[in-house]
Structure formats: structure tokens, C-alpha cells
Design a protein around this motif. Structure first.
Motif, PDB file in Angstrom:
ATOM      1  N   SER A  78       0.793  -1.235   0.000  1.00  0.00           N
ATOM      2  CA  SER A  78       0.000   0.000   0.000  1.00  0.00           C
ATOM      3  C   SER A  78       0.823   1.283   0.000  1.00  0.00           C
ATOM      4  N   PRO A  79       1.715   1.437  -0.981  1.00  0.00           N
ATOM      5  CA  PRO A  79       2.576   2.627  -1.001  1.00  0.00           C
ATOM      6  C   PRO A  79       1.812   3.876  -1.452  1.00  0.00           C
ATOM      7  N   ASN A  80       2.415   5.021  -1.179  1.00  0.00           N
ATOM      8  CA  ASN A  80       1.852   6.276  -1.670  1.00  0.00           C
ATOM      9  C   ASN A  80       2.445   6.550  -3.028  1.00  0.00           C
TER      10      ASN A  80
ATOM     11  N   PHE B 274      -3.944  -1.014  -0.916  1.00  0.00           N
ATOM     12  CA  PHE B 274      -4.672   0.246  -0.699  1.00  0.00           C
ATOM     13  C   PHE B 274      -3.723   1.405  -1.035  1.00  0.00           C
TER      14      PHE B 274
ATOM     15  N   TYR C 169      -3.989  -5.658   8.590  1.00  0.00           N
ATOM     16  CA  TYR C 169      -3.360  -4.457   8.036  1.00  0.00           C
ATOM     17  C   TYR C 169      -1.885  -4.477   8.410  1.00  0.00           C
TER      18      TYR C 169
ATOM     19  N   TYR D 133      -7.684  10.530   5.263  1.00  0.00           N
ATOM     20  CA  TYR D 133      -7.208   9.145   5.338  1.00  0.00           C
ATOM     21  C   TYR D 133      -8.179   8.244   6.118  1.00  0.00           C
TER      22      TYR D 133
ATOM     23  N   VAL E 237       1.047  -2.591   8.499  1.00  0.00           N
ATOM     24  CA  VAL E 237       1.437  -1.178   8.391  1.00  0.00           C
ATOM     25  C   VAL E 237       2.319  -0.834   9.603  1.00  0.00           C
TER      26      VAL E 237
HETATM   27  N1  ARG Z   1      -0.376   4.493   2.163  1.00  0.00           N
HETATM   28  C1  ARG Z   1      -0.118   4.366   3.566  1.00  0.00           C
HETATM   29  C2  ARG Z   1       1.321   4.765   3.847  1.00  0.00           C
HETATM   30  O1  ARG Z   1       2.154   4.646   2.993  1.00  0.00           O
HETATM   31  C3  ARG Z   1      -0.330   2.974   4.073  1.00  0.00           C
HETATM   32  C4  ARG Z   1      -1.729   2.450   3.887  1.00  0.00           C
HETATM   33  C5  ARG Z   1      -1.991   1.275   4.754  1.00  0.00           C
HETATM   34  N2  ARG Z   1      -3.294   0.722   4.609  1.00  0.00           N
HETATM   35  C6  ARG Z   1      -4.397   1.272   5.050  1.00  0.00           C
HETATM   36  N3  ARG Z   1      -5.543   0.677   4.824  1.00  0.00           N
HETATM   37  N4  ARG Z   1      -4.416   2.396   5.742  1.00  0.00           N
HETATM   38  O2  ARG Z   1       1.625   5.161   4.953  1.00  0.00           O
END
Ligand code: ARG
Length: 570
Positions: free
Chosen positions: A122-124, A159, A331, A309, A333
Motif C-alpha cells: 500500500s505505497p503512496n 490500498f 493491516y 485518510y 502497516v
Molecule cells: N499508504 C499508507 C502509507 O504509505 C499505508 C496504507 C496502509 N493501509 C491502510 N488501509 N491504511 O503510509
């Protein structure tokens, strides 16, 4: 298959009239096998029975009638009851059980097809896919495979962070400087990163830039056509780029539903929260108050009127529950988002979904640090783009191979398996909440507790079997030939494989499997150094080859669950 823990618990429970369920939780496996294969610490019952551990041990032993086929001997040492199992039975039963499954050994169907949704990686996008996302990708990828191996239906959920303020920055940067940059086909992402980095830097000195980024984000949120097209383009090239990294790491996803996917579902979730009387106003924002649960409020709509978010995560969670009726939603994370997930899960429970909320699990992990404990990427000039790092690993391995064994076939493929394997194993080697030390010398040490070491032991078992032209057949095997200590240690590992996988799933902890595979590889190495596999005695040879065959499959299956591939030769 005999379950020794269960059998021993039954024996103890019957001898002292304490519930079986209680006993089983106390049974230990001693580290030192001179203290038995299983042990029961009698002090655990001392309070309840108002007796000394020694007395309890004596009483249990006096009343206990055990089958010699199952247990050889029981000793009392320092308030412990130490059980020595019958090794002949262990060897016979383990081999019988293994042979039923062979290549599938360790797999089961306890999951019964139930859905486990695993959110990982789930990268940005429009930001570097940097080393910080390595851990989520690797840990989540392993959990995905572990659950699948246990008969669950794993759903890999990516995600993507494909909405939000970073887009405003990139777009503002592009609008300002597009003539200064070149967008080379296939490498557009690099240019976008440069622009992002430059914008973030200049923004620190010039707050006007922040407003500019916000205005671009607003245009995007208002679906301005031009802006939206740029967003789509950035998303597309980012995704293509991520997929290159995923391919290198062998990760795959069933669903790519990023934050943007939930844009048109935001209103629904907000209505639902309103209808359930959960939204209150606070300093211009709409929040769910969580005072009662000792948490700060969960912001749903900011004072600027936008969703955030948390809102998107809630919409996505509701979608996951409805689409998959999940058994667990996991999750993967980093630890820094602990509060975020606690809030989301609580709000979801308050919305009336307790059945699902109680099966939502945040699986946190530590940082990636260098050998001095410093977070990687905090130093400038250091490449932290994941794809570059993986290529660096592969190149380093290739150089090592060229030195050691230059005539090897498929050198590129082998170097890839070893380089990637080293990175993966290094990530999963310790309990995930600990920080991961990222140090090339350490992770590429072929004699250390590393991926290459495990692969080396695998290749060794394979070459022994290949050289012997081995065709496994258990009717040839005289199990008495495997009763020496070195063999028994390996057999015990093999016996435990199923339990290890289940434990790794229950704790969402792939390192349980990494530690296990290290242990069996080390035990095999000891066995190999102390014994000749191909000897003049046919019975001994057959038994040892079968043992080697079992180790070969167990290493292959265990490492597959970690996401590693085994080379043919190295
Ligand atoms: N995109 C977020 C980040 O890089 C992580 C997302 C994780 N998943 C979620 N469902 N919030 O920090």
C-alpha cells in the motif's frame, strides 16, 4: 499423527484431576533435550493444589500409566516433570505422515476456504517507493502465502495512497518547472520524483508553495478535467513502476483499490455515521468522539470540508466486510499508525459492525535501520528507492558468485534468487516489531543466519539427492537407522512443521518460520558433517537419503512461505 502435547496433557490431567485445557497451556519444549522432549512445570499448579512442585510431580508420576510405545521415560527434575518420548515411534510416525503429503507437507485445510483480507505494501504514489515499504510488502506477502497454505482464501489488498496532498505538490511542481525537465519514456517516474523532492524542499523556505499545492489538490478534487488527466497519468506510471518491484519480490495482489477508489463512497460513509449519531462538530471539523475509549477523536471531515485518510479507510473497511465477509482483516502497516487503526476499528465497531471489528488486526513492524541504529533514508545521498536496492543486492551476489563459481549456469537467475532471498530473509529474520538492521555484509554472509545460508543448505540436499538419483520409497526404510541424536533433532523439526505454520498464522509472525528454517538447516549441517550419507550399509543409506529428502522439501516449503525462491545450484 500423534500429537504429543495433547497426549501428555491428557496423561497429566488424568493423574491429578486438573482440567486438560489448563494443563496443555503449560507444557513446554525444553531447549536442552537432556531435560526431555516435553516438560511440565509443576509450580504452575502449586497455588491451586497447595502443594510443593516436587510433591505435585511425585503425585502425578505415581498415578500416571503411560504407554511405552508413546513415552520412554518420565523424570522429575527441580519441580519439573520431564517427558522423554519413544524415539522409534516418533521417527516411524513422522515419516509415515510426511510420506502421505511429500511436496505438500505442512499444508492443511484448517482455513476451509474462509477469506482473510490482507492489506499490505500500500505505497503512496507520486512519492518514492522507498525502503520503508519493503517491510510491509515482505511481511504481508509472507502472511498471504501462509494463510493460503493453511487452506484460507487470502485476498491481497493494495490500498494505494493515490489521493491527497502529494499530488497537489507534484502537479504544482510540474506546472512551474515542466520545461526544465525531460520525461523519458519508461522513466517518467524518476522525473516526477525529482519534482516532488524539489517541491518539498522549496516549500520549506517558501510557504506560498503550500498554498499552490493546495489549490492544485482542490482542482483535482473538483474533477477539473485537465488536472484529472494528469493524475491518471501519474497513477498509471507509478503503478507500472511498482509492479516492476513487485515482480522482483514475487509479490502479487488480488485487488488494487487505492484511496481514490473510495472518492464516490465517501458520502455514503458520512451519511451512515450521521444516521448512527456518531458525528459531532469540533473546531469546525466533523469527528467521532472517542474520549470514552481514551483516544483522541477520529476526524471524518476536516474543517476545510474534505474527507481524509481515516474516512477513506473506514469506507474501505466497510467495503472489505461486505465484499468478503472476512474471517480476519489484516493491516500490515508500520507501528507509527497504531493509533490510526485503533481509532478506525473502534469507529467501525460503534457503527454496529462489532462482528467484523473484532477480527480487524493491525500487524505493526519496526523501522529499517543501518548497523548504527540510524533510520535508513534519513541520510541524504543514500539511495532508498526499493528497486535500486534490490538491483544492488543482485549485483553484489553476482560478483560473489563470479568469484566463487564462475562457471555456474544461469548466473543471472541464480543471483536474482539469492539477492532477493537475502533481502527477504533479512527482513523476516527477527520478530517483526523489532527494527530491521539493513547491512549488506551481514545479510549476504553465506555462513551467517541469512537467506544465502539457507539456500546453500537447500542446494546441498538437492545435490545429494540428484547425485544418488534418489527415488523416495518408505518401504525401504529401517527407522532404527535414524535414532542417533543428529537425526532425531532433524526429525523433531520435521514433526513440528505443521504446528509452526499454524503458530505463525495465529501470531501473524513470519519470523516463526524463519527461525524454524534456520534451525532445521543448522541441524542438517551438523548431521551432514558428522555422518556419511552414502555408506556401505544400504539400510543406513536409504534412511539418510529419505531424511535428506524430507529436509529438502521442508526447506523449500518453509522458504516459499517467506516469499523466497531456491536456486538449483550455487
Ligand atoms: N499508504 C499508507 C502509507 O504509505 C499505508 C496504507 C496502509 N493501509 C491502510 N488501509 N491504511 O503510509
Amino acid at each position: 499423527m500423534i500429537n504429543y502435547k495433547n497426549e501428555i496433557s491428557k496423561l497429566i490431567s488424568n493423574s491429578i484431576n486438573i482440567a486438560y485445557d489448563k494443563i496443555i497451556g503449560f507444557i513446554e519444549i525444553p531447549n536442552n533435550s537432556s531435560l526431555g522432549d516435553y516438560a511440565f512445570p509443576c509450580f504452575r499448579l502449586a497455588k491451586e493444589l497447595k502443594m510443593s512442585p516436587q510433591k505435585i510431580a511425585e503425585q502425578i508420576l505415581e498415578n500416571m500409566k503411560y504407554d511405552k510405545e508413546l513415552i520412554d521415560n518420565v523424570e522429575i527434575v527441580g519441580g519439573y516433570l520431564n517427558f522423554f518420548i519413544n524415539k522409534g515411534t516418533l521417527v516411524r510416525e513422522t515419516i509415515k505422515d510426511f510420506d502421505k503429503k511429500r511436496e505438500n507437507y505442512g499444508s492443511s485445510n484448517i482455513g476451509n476456504g474462509k477469506n482473510i483480507v490482507i492489506d499490505y505494501s500500500s505505497p503512496n504514489i507520486a512519492k518514492p517507493f522507498h525502503i520503508g515499504h519493503l517491510r510491509s510488502t515482505v511481511i504481508g506477502g509472507s502472511l498471504y502465502k501462509i494463510y493460503k497454505f493453511l487452506g484460507y482464501n487470502s485476498v491481497g489488498f493494495n490500498f494505494l495512497g493515490d489521493w491527497g496532498v502529494q499530488f497537489g505538490k507534484v502537479m504544482a511542481g510540474i506546472s512551474l518547472w515542466k520545461d526544465e525537465y525531460e520525461f523519458v519514456e519508461g522513466k517518467e517516474i524518476d522525473t516526477i520524483l525529482q519534482i516532488y523532492v524539489r517541491f518539498s524542499k522549496e516549500e520549506k523556505e517558501n510557504p506560498e508553495m503550500t498554498n499552490l499545492a493546495k489549490s492544485w489538490l482542490r482542482k483535482l478534487e473538483e474533477h477539473d478535467e485537465e488536472t484529472y488527466k494528469i493524475w491518471e497519468w501519474i497513477r498509471k506510471i507509478s503503478l507500472e513502476n511498482f509492479k516492476k518491484t513487485y515482480k522482483l519480490l514475487n509479490s502479487s495482489f488480488d485487488v488494487y483499490h487505492g484511496e481514490a477508489y473510495y472518492n464516490d463512497k465517501m458520502q455514503g460513509i458520512i451519511e451512515e455515521l450521521k444516521n448512527k449519531n456518531l458525528l459531532v462538530e469540533s473546531e469546525g471539523a466533523q469527528v467521532v468522539n472517542l474520549d470514552e475509549y481514551d483516544m483522541p477523536p477520529c476526524i471524518i471531515i476536516t474543517s476545510a470540508g474534505t474527507s481524509i485518510y481515516a474516512t477513506r479507510d473506514l469506507a474501505s473497511l466497510e467495503d472489505r466486510a461486505k465484499t468478503y465477509d472476512f474471517e480476519k482483516a489484516i493491516y500490515v502497516v508500520g507501528s507509527e499508525q497504531q493509533l490510526h487503526f485503533k481509532q478506525i476499528f473502534k469507529v467501525f465497531e460503534l457503527m454496529g459492525y462489532e462482528k467484523y471489528a473484532k477480527n480487524c488486526i493491525h500487524v505493526p513492524f519496526g523501522l529499517v535501520v543501518d548497523k548504527n541504529g540510524k533510520k535508513i533514508g534519513s541520510r541524504t545521498g543514500n539511495s532508498v528507492v526499493l528497486e535500486d536496492i534490490i538491483h544492488e543486492a543482485i549485483d553484489k551476489v553476482k560478483n560473489i558468485i563470479l568469484e566463487k563459481n564462475p562457471s555456474i549456469e544461469n548466473i543471472d537467475e541464480t543471483a536474482r534468487k539469492i539477492g532477493v532471498g537475502a533481502i527477504i530473509f533479512n527482513d523476516l529474520n527477527n520478530s517483526r516489531v523489532k527494527d530491521e538492521i539493513f547491512d549488506w555484509d551481514m545479510m549476504l554472509n553465506f555462513n551467517g543466519e541469512t537467506g544465502p545460508y539457507i539456500q546453500y543448505m537447500y542446494v546441498r540436499t538437492k545435490s545429494i539427492l540428484d547425485k544418488a538419483g534418489y527415488v523416495p520409497n518408505i518401504s525401504d526404510i529401517n527407522t532404527n537407522k535414524l535414532l542417533d541424536e543428529d537425526s532425531i533433532n532433524i526429525i523433531k523439526n520435521i514433526y513440528l512443521f505443521n504446528d509452526i505454520i499454524v503458530e505463525a498464522a495465529n501470531k501473524n509472525e513470519p519470523s516463526i518460520i524463519s527461525r524454524y528454517v534456520l534451525d532445521i538447516a543448522k541441524n542438517y549441517s551438523v548431521f551432514y558433517n558428522n555422518n556419511r550419507i552414502l555408506s556401505d550399509d544400504n539400510d543406513t543409506t536409504s534412511a539418510r537419503l529419505y531424511l535428506t529428502y524430507m529436509v529438502n522439501i521442508v526447506i523449500e516449503n518453509a522458504t516459499k512461505l517467506l516469499g523466497m525462491e531456491m536456486p538449483e545450484k550455487m
